[in-house]
Design an enzyme around this catalytic site. Structure first.
Site, mmCIF file in Angstrom:
data_model
loop_
_atom_site.group_PDB
_atom_site.id
_atom_site.type_symbol
_atom_site.label_atom_id
_atom_site.label_comp_id
_atom_site.label_asym_id
_atom_site.label_seq_id
_atom_site.Cartn_x
_atom_site.Cartn_y
_atom_site.Cartn_z
ATOM 1 N N SER A 143 47.287 8.821 -3.646
ATOM 2 C CA SER A 143 48.366 7.881 -3.953
ATOM 3 C C SER A 143 48.442 7.709 -5.457
ATOM 4 O O SER A 143 47.458 7.954 -6.172
ATOM 5 C CB SER A 143 48.093 6.519 -3.296
ATOM 6 O OG SER A 143 49.071 5.562 -3.671
ATOM 7 N N TYR A 157 42.231 -0.509 -1.617
ATOM 8 C CA TYR A 157 43.012 0.702 -1.331
ATOM 9 C C TYR A 157 43.017 1.623 -2.548
ATOM 10 O O TYR A 157 42.765 2.832 -2.429
ATOM 11 C CB TYR A 157 44.442 0.308 -0.963
ATOM 12 C CG TYR A 157 45.387 1.478 -0.811
ATOM 13 C CD1 TYR A 157 45.374 2.254 0.335
ATOM 14 C CD2 TYR A 157 46.300 1.801 -1.818
ATOM 15 C CE1 TYR A 157 46.242 3.337 0.470
ATOM 16 C CE2 TYR A 157 47.166 2.867 -1.689
ATOM 17 C CZ TYR A 157 47.140 3.632 -0.543
ATOM 18 O OH TYR A 157 48.000 4.700 -0.413
#
Length: 258
Positions: A143, A157
């Protein structure tokens, strides 16, 4: 060029969102595709839909990537179905919100178990087959959040997505003698089921912050994954590539021309 019809592909987290987009691109390109997911919900429907897209074989398999034995069983099922494995798209991941001040041990362990341990376990389970392929490909879904950007509530995350890149660089060195490449795709804001849950206002605000003027699609990630799986990409390894419509480029919203 870019022939994938002889390739067999496993996509973890493949029953929805980015994973399904990746699987769909491979299926349309003629590859044999296995989609793996934790839940049976949507898995059969995904397999049926993908089966209509191309001439390759499509199978579905249940897996909990945070469990090493489950990953071992997943790999065995896929290898038995296809007679081998050429490409692993380690895409499974979760992105729950948890402010740092109140984050629990359970929340931290859950996301680390799926996003980080799950990457290790999936790769380890498939490694012998990827070596036997002679041109194995490992493609991680990381990401922009963590490796490049940050977002409140996603410190855990972001940490997992950055950890995947640390794994990738050393794995790429270790596996290069086996003609296996290891690369990572860093999606920006991609329009998927999870994104839709954030609401129209959030989606509109994010689109305004992207030079391309819109959120990406799961297929945008799939197209890069498919290229990285080709023979033509054999000299690309240990790389992280953002697919974000230019989201990480502007210093501020004032820099975006609409």
């Amino acid at each position: 060029m870019f022939d994938l019809q002889s390739r067999s592909v496993l996509v973890t987290g493949g029953s929805k969102g980015i994973g399904r987009g990746i699987a769909g691109v491979f299926a349309r390109a003629g590859a044999d595709v296995a989609v793996a997911a934790r839940s049976a919900a949507g898995l059969d429907e995904t397999v049926a839909a993908l089966d209509e897209l191309g001439p390759g074989k499509v199978v579905g398999v249940r897996v909990d990537v945070s469990d090493r034995q489950s990953c071992t069983e997943m790999a065995a099922t896929v290898i038995d179905a296809f007679g081998g494995l050429d490409v692993l798209c380690a895409n499974a991941g979760i992105f729950p919100d948890a402010p740092l001040a109140t984050m629990t041990v359970e929340q931290l362990n859950e996301i680390m178990g799926i996003n980080v341990n799950g990457t290790f376990f999936a790769v380890q389970a498939c490694l012998d087959a990827l070596i036997a392929s002679g041109s194995g490909r490992i493609i991680l879904t990381s990401s922009i959040t963590g490796p490049i950007t940050g977002y409140p509530g996603w410190s855990h995350y972001g940490a997992t997505k950055a950890a995947q890149l640390g794994f990738m660089r050393t794995a790429a060195i270790e596996l290069a003698p086996h003609k296996i490449t290891v690369n990572a795709i860093l999606p920006g804001n991609i329009m998927s089921e999870g994104m839709a849950e954030n609401g129209e206002e959030y989606i509109a605000s994010m689109a305004r912050s992207i030079p391309a003027g819109a959120l990406g699609t799961p297929e945008d990630i799939g197209h890069l994954a498919a290229f990285l799986a080709t023979a033509e990409a054999a000299y690309i390894t240990g790389q992280s590539i953002a697919v974000d419509g230019g989201q990480v480029l502007p210093e501020s919203l004032d820099a975006i021309i609409n």
